[in-house]
Scaffold this motif. Structure first.
Motif, PDB file in Angstrom:
ATOM      1  N   THR A   1      -6.635   7.423   5.728  1.00 23.71           N
ATOM      2  CA  THR A   1      -6.622   8.864   5.459  1.00 23.71           C
ATOM      3  C   THR A   1      -7.919   9.331   4.799  1.00 23.71           C
TER       4      THR A   1
ATOM      5  N   SER B   1       0.806  -1.225   0.000  1.00 27.86           N
ATOM      6  CA  SER B   1       0.000   0.000   0.000  1.00 27.86           C
ATOM      7  C   SER B   1       0.838   1.274   0.000  1.00 27.86           C
ATOM      8  N   CYS B   2       1.928   1.304   0.716  1.00 23.45           N
ATOM      9  CA  CYS B   2       2.709   2.536   0.756  1.00 23.45           C
ATOM     10  C   CYS B   2       4.014   2.356  -0.005  1.00 23.45           C
TER      11      CYS B   2
ATOM     12  N   ASN C   1       0.392  10.186  -5.422  1.00 25.94           N
ATOM     13  CA  ASN C   1       1.511  10.496  -4.527  1.00 25.94           C
ATOM     14  C   ASN C   1       2.796  10.496  -5.344  1.00 25.94           C
TER      15      ASN C   1
ATOM     16  N   ALA D   1       1.192  16.081   0.496  1.00 26.99           N
ATOM     17  CA  ALA D   1       1.110  14.659   0.833  1.00 26.99           C
ATOM     18  C   ALA D   1      -0.166  14.103   0.205  1.00 26.99           C
ATOM     19  N   GLY D   2      -0.284  12.788   0.240  1.00 31.56           N
ATOM     20  CA  GLY D   2      -1.501  12.172  -0.282  1.00 31.56           C
ATOM     21  C   GLY D   2      -2.724  12.655   0.481  1.00 31.56           C
ATOM     22  N   ALA D   3      -2.640  12.615   1.806  1.00 32.57           N
ATOM     23  CA  ALA D   3      -3.779  13.024   2.627  1.00 32.57           C
ATOM     24  C   ALA D   3      -4.115  14.503   2.397  1.00 32.57           C
TER      25      ALA D   3
ATOM     26  N   ALA E   1      -2.918   7.134  -4.715  1.00 36.41           N
ATOM     27  CA  ALA E   1      -1.618   7.144  -4.050  1.00 36.41           C
ATOM     28  C   ALA E   1      -0.670   6.173  -4.738  1.00 36.41           C
ATOM     29  N   ASN E   2      -1.207   5.026  -5.111  1.00 32.81           N
ATOM     30  CA  ASN E   2      -0.379   3.996  -5.741  1.00 32.81           C
ATOM     31  C   ASN E   2      -0.839   3.791  -7.181  1.00 32.81           C
TER      32      ASN E   2
ATOM     33  N   ASP F   1      -8.580   7.759  -5.060  1.00 35.14           N
ATOM     34  CA  ASP F   1      -7.332   7.740  -4.288  1.00 35.14           C
ATOM     35  C   ASP F   1      -6.291   7.058  -5.164  1.00 35.14           C
TER      36      ASP F   1
ATOM     37  N   HIS G   1      -7.972   3.331   2.673  1.00 30.52           N
ATOM     38  CA  HIS G   1      -6.873   3.800   3.525  1.00 30.52           C
ATOM     39  C   HIS G   1      -7.479   4.722   4.583  1.00 30.52           C
TER      40      HIS G   1
ATOM     41  N   GLU H   1      -6.064  14.650  -0.701  1.00 29.67           N
ATOM     42  CA  GLU H   1      -7.448  14.229  -0.427  1.00 29.67           C
ATOM     43  C   GLU H   1      -8.246  15.392   0.153  1.00 29.67           C
TER      44      GLU H   1
ATOM     45  N   HIS I   1      -5.902  12.184  -6.349  1.00 25.39           N
ATOM     46  CA  HIS I   1      -4.510  12.534  -6.047  1.00 25.39           C
ATOM     47  C   HIS I   1      -3.598  11.391  -6.449  1.00 25.39           C
TER      48      HIS I   1
ATOM     49  N   HIS J   1       5.512  11.037  -4.204  1.00 25.72           N
ATOM     50  CA  HIS J   1       6.528  10.431  -3.330  1.00 25.72           C
ATOM     51  C   HIS J   1       6.321   8.931  -3.172  1.00 25.72           C
ATOM     52  N   LYS J   2       5.375   8.343  -3.844  1.00 22.64           N
ATOM     53  CA  LYS J   2       5.315   6.881  -3.845  1.00 22.64           C
ATOM     54  C   LYS J   2       5.578   6.376  -5.257  1.00 22.64           C
TER      55      LYS J   2
HETATM   56  C1  PLP Z   1      -0.069   6.404   1.328  1.00 22.74           C
HETATM   57  C2  PLP Z   1      -1.499   6.426   0.995  1.00 22.74           C
HETATM   58  C3  PLP Z   1      -2.287   7.553   1.281  1.00 22.74           C
HETATM   59  C4  PLP Z   1      -1.779   8.774   2.033  1.00 22.74           C
HETATM   60  O1  PLP Z   1      -0.644   9.382   1.504  1.00 22.74           O
HETATM   61  P1  PLP Z   1       0.307  10.258   2.462  1.00 22.74           P
HETATM   62  O2  PLP Z   1       1.274  10.915   1.548  1.00 22.74           O
HETATM   63  O3  PLP Z   1       0.943   9.298   3.417  1.00 22.74           O
HETATM   64  O4  PLP Z   1      -0.561  11.247   3.163  1.00 22.74           O
HETATM   65  C5  PLP Z   1      -3.617   7.518   0.912  1.00 22.74           C
HETATM   66  N1  PLP Z   1      -4.151   6.434   0.313  1.00 22.74           N
HETATM   67  C6  PLP Z   1      -3.424   5.324   0.035  1.00 22.74           C
HETATM   68  C7  PLP Z   1      -4.083   4.161  -0.643  1.00 22.74           C
HETATM   69  C8  PLP Z   1      -2.068   5.271   0.368  1.00 22.74           C
HETATM   70  O5  PLP Z   1      -1.353   4.183   0.108  1.00 22.74           O
END
Ligand code: PLP
Length: 477
Positions: free
Chosen positions: A170, A74-75, A265, A134-136, A243-244, A241, A168, A139, A263, A267-268
């Motif tokens: 968040t 997930s992260c 990320n 950040a991801g959150a 993030a990934n 979401d 997640h 959001e 969003h 950074h991911k």
């Molecule tokens: C990491 C993640 C987030 C939050 O991202 P942050 O940068 O840690 O705030 C939200 N949703 C999913 C599915 C994530 O893996």
């Protein structure tokens, strides 16, 4: 694991020892005002070499992506090419200052602009903002945008955000912070959104849905278009979401399946190391209906000149200046380095690697939702009587692997969430699978080995409840 000999004593301080040679004082000495010096602090007195060795030794006790396989689900902590760090560290970028104004920052704003264009193309969005950190944070921006959209239409009564139970943490947190109410939608037997429950929740108080695809079970949400249609028909909007994104880049553009705001990320998925709360960017992309609400300013281009401008109905700023600029440089370098074809291969490799591991492991670790996975899968660690996922995770440390995410998502008991990432070799995946299979065998033949793991770390099994409830955060000699 650590071949460096430990010092004989933990206390290394020696009275009078110093690590610096200060020049002779050439101004009149003035005593420090009374009460400012905390004499009760017993600061260690050390020479430079001892300090350097101490911290270097400590750093070697860490797991890191540069030393070990790190299959955290997930992260995504994936390979972050060093070339991207080198690009971000170029003096021109590093020394840029936003207060010199747009005219003198043409290069930096052009980079922001080009990155916006690339991310628009990857997501199919009509505009994107690189403001959130950040991801959150992304959001939160997205939920504010959805709220602003409804308010502009006189629909203040739309206060309900639908959130699947696999989301997640968040997602509900951002939604609550934005002043909306969350409604949890259960998953069906296949691990997707329960369509009947969704239908029942869709009424004229719905602001929208926050959906993760692939879900945190690592599964592609096959009903995504029907879900988007159902929420749109009820007058709501769809938040994605992303993030990934590494299962989808170059393969599926989220906007094409009905996502209104999302969003990513950077950074991911787009090559900035993350963890420990370091700087990130939660880019927000929007479909045409929401583009004018994006947080600003955004980079714009006119007649070859670049400037920063804020959209008409923007929810405002989320971050000072251009956001976390060095993260933007890394993401841009990464995207340009891979190109369109590389983006697609990235996703294909992420999915292939995860499925390869899943097939090797599922005979030994049950996978509750066993259909073909995307970039990750969720197995279960209760492989023998009395064995819990925590025992498996701790034993993995003895084999030199960072444990995967455990006990998340909450809807899988004893969850063990594995994400190999797109960049690991077959040899690494095989060695990891061999170790996992060996641990599953140990769980049956010698369970005590797992219960007391880890054995090879400087500190063994921690009392995690005490560590969370009564943390001792500093050492007192
Ligand atoms: C990491 C993640 C987030 C939050 O991202 P942050 O940068 O840690 O705030 C939200 N949703 C999913 C599915 C994530 O893996």
């Amino acid at each position: 694991m650590n071949l460096i000999p430990e010092p004989l004593a933990f206390e290394l301080s020696s009275p009078g020892r110093v690590g610096v040679a200060l020049p002779k004082c050439d101004v009149p000495a003035t005593p420090v005002p009374a009460g400012l010096l905390r004499t009760e602090l017993k600061l260690p007195e050390l020479d430079e070499l001892t300090v350097v060795r101490h911290f270097t030794r400590l750093s070697q006790k860490n797991f890191s992506i540069d030393t070990q396989f790190y299959p955290l689900g997930s992260c995504t902590m994936k390979y972050n090419p060093k070339a991207n760090d080198a690009a971000a560290a170029q003096p021109g970028w590093k020394g840029a200052h936003p207060l010199v104004g747009d005219a003198r920052n043409q290069g930096a704003i052009e980079l922001v602009y080009r990155l916006q264009e690339s991310l628009k193309a990857i997501g199919g969005f009509s505009a994107v903002s690189l403001q959130p950190a950040a991801g959150a944070h992304g959001e939160l921006a997205g939920v504010f945008m959805i709220r602003a959209y409804h308010l502009a239409r006189g629909q203040a009564g739309r206060v309900k955000m639908l959130i699947p139970d696999s989301a997640h943490g968040t997602n509900p947190a951002s939604c609550t912070m934005a002043g909306l109410t969350t409604v949890t939608i259960p998953s069906d037997a296949e691990g997707g959104v329960d369509m009947e429950a969704l239908r029942a929740a869709c009424d004229d108080t719905v602001a929208g849905i926050m959906i993760t695809n692939p879900s945190t079970l690592g599964l592609f949400e096959r009903n995504i278009e029907a879900i988007a249609r159902m929420v749109h028909d009820a007058g709501g909007l769809v938040y994605g979401d992303g993030a990934n994104m590494n299962a989808l880049t170059g393969i599926l553009r989220p906007a094409d399946v009905g996502i209104d705001v999302m969003h990513f990320n950077l950074h991911k998925t787009f090559s900035t190391p993350h963890g420990g709360g370091g700087p990130g960017v939660g880019m927000v992309g929007a479909a045409p209906a929401l583009a004018e609400y994006l947080p600003g300013p955004l980079a714009v281009e006119k007649d070859g000149k670049f400037s920063m401008a804020t959209p008409a109905r923007s929810i405002g700023r989320m971050k000072a200046f251009y956001g976390n600029f060095a993260v933007l440089v890394r993401a841009y370098t990464y995207i340009r380095m891979l190109g369109e074809e590389g983006m697609k291969r990235l996703a294909e490799s992420a999915v292939l690697n995860a499925n390869y591991l899943k097939v090797r492991l599922e005979k030994h670790y049950e996978v509750k939702y066993p259909r073909r996975c995307m970039h990750e899968f969720v197995a279960m660690g209760d492989v023998a009587e009395g064995i819990r996922t925590l025992d498996i995770a701790k034993r993995m440390i003895d084999y030199g692997y960072h444990p995967p995410t455990i006990y998340f998502p909450l809807i899988v008991p004893e969850a063990l969430m594995v994400e190999p990432t797109e960049t690991e070799s077959k040899e690494t995946l095989d060695a990891f699978a061999d170790a996992m299979i060996k641990i599953a065998e140990e769980a049956k033949s010698s369970p005590e080995l797992l219960h007391s793991a880890p054995h090879l770390t400087p500190i063994g099994r921690l009392d995690e409840v005490a560590a969370a409830r009564c943390p001792v955060l500093c050492y007192r000699g």
